[in-house]
Design an enzyme around this catalytic site. Structure first.
Site, short mmCIF file in Angstrom:
data_model
loop_
_atom_site.label_atom_id
_atom_site.label_comp_id
_atom_site.label_asym_id
_atom_site.label_seq_id
_atom_site.Cartn_x
_atom_site.Cartn_y
_atom_site.Cartn_z
N HIS A 110 0.76 -1.16 0.03
CA HIS A 110 0.01 0.16 0.18
C HIS A 110 0.84 1.33 -0.10
O HIS A 110 0.33 2.58 0.20
CB HIS A 110 -0.79 0.05 1.37
CG HIS A 110 -1.60 -1.30 1.48
ND1 HIS A 110 -0.99 -2.35 2.29
CD2 HIS A 110 -2.62 -2.05 1.14
CE1 HIS A 110 -1.84 -3.14 2.43
NE2 HIS A 110 -2.63 -3.16 1.54
N GLY A 130 -7.68 11.99 7.46
CA GLY A 130 -8.53 11.08 6.51
C GLY A 130 -8.18 11.12 5.18
O GLY A 130 -8.16 10.09 4.56
N ARG A 162 -6.82 16.71 1.85
CA ARG A 162 -6.28 17.04 2.83
C ARG A 162 -4.74 17.09 3.12
O ARG A 162 -4.03 17.92 3.55
CB ARG A 162 -7.08 16.98 4.12
CG ARG A 162 -7.21 18.14 4.97
CD ARG A 162 -8.19 17.77 6.09
NE ARG A 162 -9.53 17.96 5.75
CZ ARG A 162 -10.29 19.15 5.38
NH1 ARG A 162 -9.35 20.37 5.60
NH2 ARG A 162 -11.50 19.44 4.96
N ARG A 220 -3.19 4.08 -4.57
CA ARG A 220 -4.62 4.29 -4.47
C ARG A 220 -4.64 5.74 -4.35
O ARG A 220 -5.88 6.13 -3.69
CB ARG A 220 -5.02 3.47 -3.23
CG ARG A 220 -5.07 1.97 -3.40
CD ARG A 220 -5.65 1.29 -2.19
NE ARG A 220 -5.54 -0.25 -2.47
CZ ARG A 220 -6.60 -1.02 -2.69
NH1 ARG A 220 -7.59 -0.43 -2.41
NH2 ARG A 220 -6.37 -2.36 -2.81
N ARG A 247 -2.97 11.64 14.22
CA ARG A 247 -4.28 11.72 13.40
C ARG A 247 -4.90 13.36 13.49
O ARG A 247 -5.00 13.82 14.66
CB ARG A 247 -5.30 10.85 13.86
CG ARG A 247 -6.42 11.00 13.27
CD ARG A 247 -7.42 9.85 13.43
NE ARG A 247 -8.98 10.09 13.43
CZ ARG A 247 -9.71 10.53 12.66
NH1 ARG A 247 -9.37 10.79 11.31
NH2 ARG A 247 -10.93 11.09 12.70
N SER A 274 -11.63 14.92 11.83
CA SER A 274 -12.89 15.58 12.39
C SER A 274 -13.94 14.51 13.03
O SER A 274 -13.57 13.22 13.15
CB SER A 274 -13.81 15.91 11.09
OG SER A 274 -14.22 14.48 10.26
N SER A 327 -16.89 18.61 13.47
CA SER A 327 -17.57 18.71 12.23
C SER A 327 -19.16 18.98 12.26
O SER A 327 -19.67 19.45 11.32
CB SER A 327 -16.94 18.29 11.18
OG SER A 327 -17.41 16.77 11.63
N ASP A 328 -19.59 18.04 13.34
CA ASP A 328 -21.12 18.11 13.26
C ASP A 328 -21.42 17.50 14.67
O ASP A 328 -20.55 17.31 15.55
CB ASP A 328 -21.69 17.00 12.21
CG ASP A 328 -20.85 15.56 12.49
OD1 ASP A 328 -19.80 15.40 11.90
OD2 ASP A 328 -21.46 14.76 13.01
N ARG A 385 -15.06 24.98 7.04
CA ARG A 385 -14.18 24.09 7.78
C ARG A 385 -12.81 24.50 7.74
O ARG A 385 -11.94 23.98 8.78
CB ARG A 385 -14.41 22.64 7.19
CG ARG A 385 -15.63 22.08 7.35
CD ARG A 385 -15.86 20.49 7.03
NE ARG A 385 -17.07 20.09 7.13
CZ ARG A 385 -17.40 18.81 7.20
NH1 ARG A 385 -16.52 17.86 6.93
NH2 ARG A 385 -18.52 18.54 7.41
#
Ligand code: HPA
Length: 240
Positions: free
Chosen positions: A5, A21, A25, A44, A88, A91, A203-204, A217
């Site tokens: 990977h 993620g 970004r 990928r 990490r 969000s 974020s929510d 954001r």
């Protein structure tokens, strides 16, 4: 060298890797904050970049979404690329009514509904926790920037569209917010004897149903990234 990977050469990653993620970004962080940023992985489309921030080598690579995805990438960074610290930068959805949109939270621990830790064959339940040095460094950096981040448990869930409900029950146990990666990251760091920390922007909210408009954001994410980058610089300083 290379893994299934990751096509980066041996030594291509810095000791500290920031992991959003979203691959775009990762690109944004590299292009906005790093000097001499070079693309070291693009298998990928999971972009990995290495450059310097204030003279300190720093990498940024996407984790993808969810526990299986971050499980793969963080394992390979820790074991095959000699990475010491993964931060990490993600969000999360608020579970605690005390959290507002745009708040920056730090995951001291990661509860989970995932069976990820089963693989370690432990005769009980493993408690995935942040590395204390990374956590205390990031909190100190945030305070220096005028941010007082809530620190506590997050929930790392395997399910975004959860048909069973009940997510807010975690709030009764003081869990701050829901995301989908930290438990695997913390397990992998523990298994590798390395360091990990999750910093999330709210974020929510599962409590109020509010959502941050996408255009809004960027500015809060930018502040979170600066906290993570300054933490990387602090971690590179020799121990006193
Ligand atoms: N659920 C899971 N992960 C998330 C959410 C959410 O509501 N918001 C941001 N990441």
């Amino acid at each position: 060298m290379g893994t299934p990977h990751n096509e980066a050469a041996s030594g291509a990653f810095a000791k500290t890797v920031l992991m959003p993620g979203d691959p775009l970004r990762a690109k944004f962080i590299a292009e906005t904050f790093l000097a001499d940023a070079k693309l070291v992985n693009n298998v990928r489309g999971v972009q990995g970049w290495t450059g310097t921030y204030k003279g300190t080598p720093v990498s940024v690579m996407a984790s993808g979404m969810g526990i299986p995805s971050i499980g793969i990438y963080s394992h390979e960074l820790f074991h095959f690329y000699d990475v010491d610290n993964i931060i990490r930068v993600g969000s999360a959805g608020a579970i605690s009514p005390r959290l507002k949109l745009r708040d920056i939270v730090m995951a001291q621990g990661a509860c989970t509904d995932s069976n990820y830790a089963h693989q370690f064959g432990l005769p009980g339940t493993f408690a995935p926790i942040a590395d204390f040095k990374l956590l205390e460094t990031a909190v100190a950096v945030a305070r220096r920037m005028g941010v007082e981040p809530p620190v506590g448990n997050l929930l790392s869930s395997d399910v975004f569209y959860n048909k069973m409900g009940g997510t807010l029950k975690w709030g009764a146990m003081g869990v701050l917010a829901i995301e989908m990666e930290s438990a695997a990251l913390y397990c992998n760091a523990a298994e590798a004897g390395k360091r990990a920390l999750t910093i999330c922007t709210i974020s929510d909210s599962l409590v109020t149903g509010e959502e941050l408009p996408p255009a809004d954001r960027q500015s809060t994410f930018t502040q979170m990234m600066k906290i993570a980058l300054e933490t990387a610089v602090e971690m590179a300083k020799p121990e006193m």
